[in-house]
Motif scaffolding. Structure first.
Motif, PDB file in Angstrom:
ATOM      1  N   MET A 179      42.951  32.086  58.495  1.00 15.81           N
ATOM      2  CA  MET A 179      42.390  32.823  57.369  1.00 15.81           C
ATOM      3  C   MET A 179      42.199  31.866  56.196  1.00 15.81           C
ATOM      4  SD  MET A 179      43.937  36.207  55.533  1.00 15.81           S
ATOM      5  CE  MET A 179      43.342  37.525  56.565  1.00 15.81           C
ATOM      6  N   SER A 180      41.011  31.858  55.627  1.00 17.48           N
ATOM      7  CA  SER A 180      40.741  30.927  54.532  1.00 17.48           C
ATOM      8  C   SER A 180      41.417  31.408  53.257  1.00 17.48           C
ATOM      9  CB  SER A 180      39.235  30.807  54.314  1.00 17.48           C
ATOM     10  OG  SER A 180      38.730  32.013  53.801  1.00 17.48           O
ATOM     11  N   GLN A 181      41.639  30.478  52.351  1.00 18.90           N
ATOM     12  CA  GLN A 181      42.279  30.803  51.082  1.00 18.90           C
ATOM     13  C   GLN A 181      41.446  31.837  50.310  1.00 18.90           C
ATOM     14  OE1 GLN A 181      41.233  29.669  47.729  1.00 18.90           O
ATOM     15  NE2 GLN A 181      43.029  30.526  46.747  1.00 18.90           N
ATOM     16  N   SER A 182      40.126  31.745  50.435  1.00 24.54           N
ATOM     17  CA  SER A 182      39.285  32.649  49.663  1.00 24.54           C
ATOM     18  C   SER A 182      39.420  34.103  50.113  1.00 24.54           C
ATOM     19  CB  SER A 182      37.820  32.219  49.737  1.00 24.54           C
ATOM     20  OG  SER A 182      37.374  32.271  51.065  1.00 24.54           O
ATOM     21  N   ALA A 183      39.876  34.313  51.350  1.00 20.10           N
ATOM     22  CA  ALA A 183      40.071  35.684  51.821  1.00 20.10           C
ATOM     23  C   ALA A 183      41.215  36.361  51.073  1.00 20.10           C
ATOM     24  CB  ALA A 183      40.340  35.699  53.315  1.00 20.10           C
ATOM     25  N   ASN A 184      42.147  35.565  50.562  1.00 22.04           N
ATOM     26  CA  ASN A 184      43.292  36.134  49.851  1.00 22.04           C
ATOM     27  C   ASN A 184      43.115  36.136  48.341  1.00 22.04           C
ATOM     28  OD1 ASN A 184      44.733  36.427  52.269  1.00 22.04           O
ATOM     29  ND2 ASN A 184      45.278  34.263  52.220  1.00 22.04           N
ATOM     30  N   ALA A 185      42.212  35.332  47.838  1.00 29.25           N
ATOM     31  CA  ALA A 185      42.070  35.170  46.394  1.00 29.25           C
ATOM     32  C   ALA A 185      41.125  36.213  45.820  1.00 29.25           C
ATOM     33  CB  ALA A 185      41.544  33.769  46.086  1.00 29.25           C
ATOM     34  N   TYR A 186      41.300  36.491  44.548  1.00 34.39           N
ATOM     35  CA  TYR A 186      40.341  37.358  43.858  1.00 34.39           C
ATOM     36  C   TYR A 186      39.031  36.609  43.690  1.00 34.39           C
ATOM     37  CZ  TYR A 186      44.278  40.392  42.864  1.00 34.39           C
ATOM     38  OH  TYR A 186      45.355  41.224  42.988  1.00 34.39           O
ATOM     39  N   ARG A 187      37.926  37.332  43.875  1.00 38.49           N
ATOM     40  CA  ARG A 187      36.596  36.733  43.722  1.00 38.49           C
ATOM     41  C   ARG A 187      35.973  37.080  42.370  1.00 38.49           C
ATOM     42  NH1 ARG A 187      36.842  39.331  48.130  1.00 38.49           N
ATOM     43  NH2 ARG A 187      35.305  40.873  47.515  1.00 38.49           N
ATOM     44  N   THR A 188      36.177  38.330  41.944  1.00 35.75           N
ATOM     45  CA  THR A 188      35.607  38.779  40.677  1.00 35.75           C
ATOM     46  C   THR A 188      36.657  39.553  39.899  1.00 35.75           C
ATOM     47  OG1 THR A 188      33.447  38.990  41.750  1.00 35.75           O
ATOM     48  CG2 THR A 188      33.694  40.029  39.595  1.00 35.75           C
ATOM     49  N   VAL A 189      36.946  39.070  38.709  1.00 36.73           N
ATOM     50  CA  VAL A 189      37.937  39.695  37.836  1.00 36.73           C
ATOM     51  C   VAL A 189      37.200  40.268  36.633  1.00 36.73           C
ATOM     52  CG1 VAL A 189      39.985  39.283  36.397  1.00 36.73           C
ATOM     53  CG2 VAL A 189      39.698  38.016  38.560  1.00 36.73           C
ATOM     54  N   VAL A 190      37.486  41.524  36.298  1.00 37.42           N
ATOM     55  CA  VAL A 190      36.880  42.169  35.127  1.00 37.42           C
ATOM     56  C   VAL A 190      37.982  42.414  34.100  1.00 37.42           C
ATOM     57  CG1 VAL A 190      35.785  44.290  34.257  1.00 37.42           C
ATOM     58  CG2 VAL A 190      34.986  43.262  36.391  1.00 37.42           C
ATOM     59  N   VAL A 191      37.700  42.111  32.844  1.00 37.50           N
ATOM     60  CA  VAL A 191      38.630  42.410  31.754  1.00 37.50           C
ATOM     61  C   VAL A 191      37.835  43.007  30.599  1.00 37.50           C
ATOM     62  CG1 VAL A 191      38.487  40.074  30.734  1.00 37.50           C
ATOM     63  CG2 VAL A 191      40.517  41.504  30.312  1.00 37.50           C
ATOM     64  N   GLY A 192      38.440  43.985  29.934  1.00 37.86           N
ATOM     65  CA  GLY A 192      37.789  44.604  28.782  1.00 37.86           C
ATOM     66  C   GLY A 192      38.381  44.080  27.491  1.00 37.86           C
ATOM     67  N   THR A 193      37.564  44.033  26.450  1.00 38.30           N
ATOM     68  CA  THR A 193      38.063  43.640  25.136  1.00 38.30           C
ATOM     69  C   THR A 193      37.373  44.454  24.057  1.00 38.30           C
ATOM     70  OG1 THR A 193      38.417  41.800  23.603  1.00 38.30           O
ATOM     71  CG2 THR A 193      36.371  41.752  24.883  1.00 38.30           C
ATOM     72  N   ASP A 194      38.119  44.721  22.978  1.00 34.59           N
ATOM     73  CA  ASP A 194      37.505  45.333  21.789  1.00 34.59           C
ATOM     74  C   ASP A 194      37.616  44.382  20.601  1.00 34.59           C
ATOM     75  OD1 ASP A 194      40.177  45.429  21.146  1.00 34.59           O
ATOM     76  OD2 ASP A 194      40.313  47.622  21.122  1.00 34.59           O
ATOM     77  N   GLY A 195      38.015  43.143  20.893  1.00 37.54           N
ATOM     78  CA  GLY A 195      38.125  42.152  19.835  1.00 37.54           C
ATOM     79  C   GLY A 195      39.502  42.092  19.196  1.00 37.54           C
ATOM     80  N   SER A 196      40.370  43.065  19.503  1.00 39.35           N
ATOM     81  CA  SER A 196      41.716  43.065  18.926  1.00 39.35           C
ATOM     82  C   SER A 196      42.541  41.938  19.531  1.00 39.35           C
ATOM     83  CB  SER A 196      42.406  44.404  19.184  1.00 39.35           C
ATOM     84  OG  SER A 196      42.610  44.575  20.578  1.00 39.35           O
ATOM     85  N   GLU A 197      43.557  41.519  18.809  1.00 43.16           N
ATOM     86  CA  GLU A 197      44.408  40.431  19.300  1.00 43.16           C
ATOM     87  C   GLU A 197      45.074  40.822  20.618  1.00 43.16           C
ATOM     88  OE1 GLU A 197      45.859  36.956  20.011  1.00 43.16           O
ATOM     89  OE2 GLU A 197      44.439  37.316  18.390  1.00 43.16           O
ATOM     90  N   SER A 198      45.504  42.080  20.743  1.00 44.88           N
ATOM     91  CA  SER A 198      46.163  42.468  21.996  1.00 44.88           C
ATOM     92  C   SER A 198      45.186  42.410  23.173  1.00 44.88           C
ATOM     93  CB  SER A 198      46.828  43.847  21.887  1.00 44.88           C
ATOM     94  OG  SER A 198      45.877  44.872  21.862  1.00 44.88           O
ATOM     95  N   SER A 199      43.931  42.812  22.954  1.00 44.21           N
ATOM     96  CA  SER A 199      42.971  42.750  24.062  1.00 44.21           C
ATOM     97  C   SER A 199      42.628  41.306  24.400  1.00 44.21           C
ATOM     98  CB  SER A 199      41.704  43.564  23.754  1.00 44.21           C
ATOM     99  OG  SER A 199      40.853  42.884  22.860  1.00 44.21           O
TER     100      SER A 199
END
Length: 156
Positions: free
Chosen positions: A1-21
């Motif tokens: 099994m290749s490493q890419s099969a276990n790794a994330y391919r696309t990560v989504v993150v949301g932000t509103d510009g706040s320091e916590s985001s």
């Protein structure tokens, strides 16, 4: 099994510009960098033509979860700043999107469109009584997401 099969391919993150985001963005950036994934940074915004009644109603309902971003230009500035933070944290492949709508709907829409396998959200709004009663962006996104969700501890 290749490493890419276990790794994330696309990560989504949301932000509103706040320091916590932006702390969640930095964590997502380091994960994307470590796994070779593409990071998609999303910012939800209300249209500038939303009337004052609509804005104040949204702020009444959401309180500390209220939209901080009104209009597509501020949203684009927000994701540009976030992309710099993600790059500094290690993300090599970064795309940004500004999406009109509520934060949860916008994030889930981006997850679907991008066929993401990881959604990263901050924990702001999870701990308050209002968050437990009314729901919050991280809680709603986690409940409704079709992919893995990482909740980053971004608040004290």
């Amino acid at each position: 099994m290749s490493q890419s099969a276990n790794a994330y391919r696309t990560v989504v993150v949301g932000t509103d510009g706040s320091e916590s985001s932006l702390r969640a963005v930095a964590r997502a950036g380091s994960i994307a960098g470590a796994t070779g994934a593409t990071l998609v940074i999303a910012c939800a915004y209300l249209p500038t033509e939303a009337d004052d009644r609509e804005l104040s109603r949204a702020q009444d309902v959401l309180r500390d979860e209220a939209y901080q971003v009104v209009g597509s230009h501020p949203a684009e500035d927000t994701v540009r700043t976030a992309a710099e933070r993600a790059g500094a944290a290690g993300a090599a492949k970064v795309r940004t999107v500004a999406v009109q709508g509520s934060p949860v709907e916008a994030l889930l829409d981006v997850v679907r469109r991008e066929d993401a396998d990881l959604l990263v959200v901050g924990n702001r709004g999870l701990n308050g009584i209002k968050g437990r009663l009314l729901g919050s962006v991280p809680a709603d996104a986690t409940r409704r997401s079709t992919c893995d969700v990482l909740i980053v501890h971004t608040t004290g």
